[in-house]
Write a protein that holds these residues in place. Structure first.
Motif, PDB file in Angstrom:
ATOM      1  N   THR A   1       0.874  -1.331   0.021  1.00  0.00           N
ATOM      2  CA  THR A   1      -0.001  -0.098  -0.067  1.00  0.00           C
ATOM      3  C   THR A   1       0.814   1.174   0.069  1.00  0.00           C
ATOM      4  N   LEU A   2       2.087   1.275   0.851  1.00  0.00           N
ATOM      5  CA  LEU A   2       2.793   2.436   0.886  1.00  0.00           C
ATOM      6  C   LEU A   2       3.491   2.526  -0.657  1.00  0.00           C
ATOM      7  N   PHE A   3       3.925   1.556  -1.184  1.00  0.00           N
ATOM      8  CA  PHE A   3       4.489   1.837  -2.578  1.00  0.00           C
ATOM      9  C   PHE A   3       3.442   2.378  -3.443  1.00  0.00           C
ATOM     10  N   ALA A   4       2.210   1.864  -3.602  1.00  0.00           N
ATOM     11  CA  ALA A   4       1.225   2.380  -4.384  1.00  0.00           C
ATOM     12  C   ALA A   4       0.923   3.670  -4.101  1.00  0.00           C
ATOM     13  N   SER A   5       0.784   4.055  -2.811  1.00  0.00           N
ATOM     14  CA  SER A   5       0.301   5.557  -2.453  1.00  0.00           C
ATOM     15  C   SER A   5       1.426   6.596  -2.842  1.00  0.00           C
ATOM     16  N   ILE A   6       2.862   6.063  -2.693  1.00  0.00           N
ATOM     17  CA  ILE A   6       3.944   7.060  -2.857  1.00  0.00           C
ATOM     18  C   ILE A   6       4.108   7.383  -4.299  1.00  0.00           C
ATOM     19  N   VAL A   7       4.039   6.090  -5.164  1.00  0.00           N
ATOM     20  CA  VAL A   7       4.207   6.248  -6.630  1.00  0.00           C
ATOM     21  C   VAL A   7       2.880   7.317  -7.024  1.00  0.00           C
ATOM     22  N   THR A   8       1.783   7.152  -6.454  1.00  0.00           N
ATOM     23  CA  THR A   8       0.786   7.635  -6.987  1.00  0.00           C
ATOM     24  C   THR A   8       0.618   9.162  -6.550  1.00  0.00           C
TER      25      THR A   8
END
Length: 773
Positions: A132-139
């Motif tokens: 989730t952290l990866f998806a939110s940071i990239v987004t």
């Protein structure tokens, strides 16, 4: 996008003196920004109208049969490429989610086999948090426009609303990577909505007409440098997205027709059908590849998991009441779902406004909360003994299946874990499965329903790519199966069929589609015998839900602030004329205009269309010649086709331009007036606007009904609608209508008494209702 009213010039030297004094001096104060993904961005309108100026006509006259063949050939070629690329992306997304989530569940389950429950929870929650952290940071950092499902943004685009970045290459990559990561993190979200956005991005990028930056300037591609062709390609892309997500080609076409497109014609239907047919063929070939065991440990799920019910179905008249009950429940729950989601999104917007850190923190908080529920709730369910006639291994350890072992002793399974400690895709397969009427307990199904209902609401709106289709299907299937368990032997339908009908009812109650949803569900279940029941439950659920609120995607667009034009007009619009809502100030140009005046107006306004008038000596009285676009004026200033005296230019001036000069630029590549250098000497020169002015713009008389003008504006896909006076006056133009002039906020702001009258009409039936009770 700014609305104009009445200012003109009494001579060719000035554009600041009013041609006609009028009370229309207030500017349109409606918001011209919207929440695109997770960011607040300025929005514009799209130019679906063809600018029929002299240069355009000459360019078309020079085109022969070869150019026409090139245009038709490229149009079908691009449709083929859209189908192939979207199907490959859809396949890759499914396989990636299956393997990432599958490995996570296998590692967690193996730890639980050795009673290392604390370590299992730590691995499960930390892996979900990292994803989730990866998806939110990239987004949040790379492409905020990729947040959410993307369907509201694409739907607004097809209605004529443009926003920066919604269909860019960066958004496409983040949508793919972020969707895989977010769905794999066990958040209660789906990948169907992001697939629609992905399909639209692919179609838009292919229709950009080439790129000078990447040296893709093949002249065949120049035919698509306009909003009309891009709109058709994006419509085909959205159909391909649904077809790839659910392996439902016909459902994809109908979804684009019923939900996405604001303009439709038979030629577009044919091309959309061709695109989804390509998607279906490619997916079928890829599924055969997976069945041969070449898609990883968990590649047998994903695309083929919805093909779960193909047995013969028999039902009787006695089953109709329970089906009607499902429809009513779906309508009530769907409207409640829309209401709660609308409230949560408004709260999330307040949090997201505080900055990127708060957006990422919110996403991580939801992930931790979700992991705690998914791992903790199965402990509330009692272990059940494995059925002797189980069609698969019982208990299931690690991999997907109906009989999850979780914490149970050998020979037993945890029915709640089979649903909740699983991917959404596998949960749907378990709920839809036949011959499992005794598999689930009442309490487990009820806990699962409540969990899915609220988790899907709280998970949507965080800064990750997230869809609503799959969570809604899971939630509806859970209460559908619960109703089937309550009815029991009184019905000839098994519990799996009730789950299918429950999913249909909740989809109809929240999304308010009928035909497309019916076909999608039929293609998912691979059983045409369900058609009458699905039609009935969709009609009932939509009818009930429409009595409370609107379509979920329409509500989201309203929360985001998109100026979406609905198909119907408000009743109070028939009481107003277009002259009642035209605001100002309006900027006019003369056919032979001084360069300095043009530069001044472009620098001091944000208008995108300007009326062009002719007066003495070209005309005895001021007369409307046409409409010229801001982008075309900037192009003329760049080429510096100036003359020292106000005289018309010759036909040889066309040789300085090509069709691509006036075509629509790619995303974010439009020229700005600040980038053009004009000398003081050139400021005093003149520019002939006649050859580049649209001499046949759409016009309405100022006494026309606002409702009628709105229908004209929407159906023709206009960006500007000129308002002319009913009787001859000093000004040939009263003003310009844009989509913001048709927004209720603007109209009720100008005429607040209309807002009062609306509530007075609503109070009458409410008072009568109280008298009855």
């Amino acid at each position: 996008m700014s609305t104009n009213s009445i200012n003109g010039a009494t001579d060719q030297e000035s554009l600041t003196l009013p041609l006609l004094t009028s009370h229309r001096s207030l500017a349109n104060s409606t918001s011209q920004v919207a929440i695109v993904g997770a960011n607040v961005c300025p929005i514009e309108s799209l130019d679906y109208e063809i600018a029929e100026n002299d240069f355009f006509k000459q360019d078309w006259r020079t085109r022969g049969k070869i150019q026409i063949f090139q245009y038709v050939f490229m149009k079908w070629s691009l449709c083929f490429l859209i189908g192939v690329i979207v199907s490959l992306i859809g396949f890759f997304n499914n396989i990636a989610v299956e393997n990432i989530a599958g490995i996570k569940f296998v590692i967690t389950s193996n730890m639980m086999l050795f009673n290392r429950y604390g370590m299992a929870f730590l691995v499960f929650s930390v892996s979900n948090l990292v994803l989730t952290l990866f998806a939110s940071i990239v987004t949040a950092f790379v492409a905020p426009a990729a947040a959410g499902s993307g369907i509201p943004e694409v739907k607004a685009y097809l209605n004529g609303v443009d926003a920066p970045g919604i269909l860019s290459l960066r958004t496409l990559f983040v949508k793919i990577i972020g969707s895989i990561s977010a769905v794999s993190s066990s958040l209660h979200i789906g990948k169907a909505g992001p697939m629609v956005h992905i399909g639209a991005c692919v179609a838009s990028l292919l229709g950009q007409g080439g790129s000078k930056k990447y040296r893709l300037t093949w002249k065949w591609l120049r035919f698509f440098k306009n909003d009309r062709d891009r709109r058709d390609l994006v419509t085909c892309g959205s159909a391909a997205g649904i077809a790839a997500a659910f392996r439902a080609p016909v459902g994809g076409v109908l979804f684009a027709l019923e939900e996405m497109a604001s303009w439709w014609r038979s030629a577009l239907l044919w091309r959309a059908f061709f695109v989804t047919a390509v998607v279906a063929i490619v997916l079928r070939a890829l599924i055969d590849l997976c069945l041969s065991g070449k898609c990883g440990l968990f590649g047998t799920g994903g695309l083929i998991m919805f093909d779960v019910y193909s047995a013969n179905v028999t039902y009787h008249l006695i089953d109709v009441p329970s089906v009607l009950l499902l429809g009513v429940i779906g309508g009530i729950l769907g409207s409640l779902y829309n209401f709660l989601l609308d409230m949560v999104l408004r709260v999330y917007n307040l949090i997201n406004e505080k900055g990127i850190f708060y957006r990422i923190f919110l996403a991580c908080s939801i992930s931790i909360f979700t992991s705690c529920l998914l791992f903790g709730l199965p402990w509330l369910a009692s272990c059940q003994p494995c059925p002797a006639d189980a069609s698969e291994a019982c208990p299931t350890i690690g991999r997907s299946g109906n009989y999850k072992k979780f914490q149970c002793q050998p020979g037993h399974y945890n029915d709640l874990a089979s649903l909740i400690f699983n991917t959404n895709d596998d949960a749907i397969r378990n709920l839809f499965s036949r011959d499992t009427d005794s598999e689930f307990q009442y309490s487990s199904i009820l806990i699962f329903f409540v969990t899915c209902f609220f988790l899907s609401i709280f998970s949507y709106g965080i800064v990750v790519p997230a869809g609503l289709f799959v969570p809604v299907i899971v939630t509806g299937a859970s209460y559908g199966r619960f109703v089937g368990m309550l009815v029991g032997s009184e019905s000839s339908l098994n519990h799996g069929l009730y789950a299918v009908l429950g999913a249909a009812s909740f989809l109809g109650g929240s999304m308010r589609m009928t035909v497309s949803l019916c076909v999608i569900i039929l293609e998912l279940t691979n059983n045409l015998l369900l058609l009458p029941l699905i039609m009935l439950v969709l009609l009932v659920s939509k009818t009930v839900a429409d009595a409370f609120n609107g379509n979920i995607y329409d509500l989201i667009m309203k929360v985001k602030g998109f100026p979406y034009l609905e198909m119907h007009s408000e009743p109070y619009m028939r009481q107003l004329t277009v002259g009642d809502v035209v605001t100002g100030p309006l900027q006019l140009f003369h056919g032979l205009e001084k360069v300095g005046n043009i530069v001044h107006v472009l620098q001091t306004t944000t208008h995108n269309g300007f009326p062009v008038i002719d007066d003495s000596p070209l005309s005895e009285s001021p007369v409307l010649y046409g409409l010229i676009l801001r982008a075309h004026l900037i192009e003329l200033l760049k080429k510096k086709v100036f003359s020292s005296t106000p005289v018309p230019i010759g036909a040889d001036a066309f040789n300085q331009f090509s069709a691509s000069d006036f075509s629509k630029k790619g995303s974010g590549n439009g020229d700005k007036i600040e980038d053009i250098e004009i000398t003081e000497e050139e400021m005093e020169m003149y520019l002939d606007l006649h050859p580049f002015t649209n001499a046949s713009p759409y016009t309405v008389v100022e006494t026309m009904s606002l409702a009628k003008a709105r229908v004209l504006f929407r159906e023709l896909g206009l960006r500007h609608l000129l308002v002319i006076p009913k009787i001859s006056s000093r000004s040939p133009v009263v003003g310009i209508l844009t989509r913001h002039d048709f927004m209720p906020e603007h109209i009720l702001g100008l005429h607040p008494l209309l807002f009062r009258s609306r509530w007075e009409r609503l109070r009458i039936p409410l008072s009568q209702l109280f008298k009855i009770f």
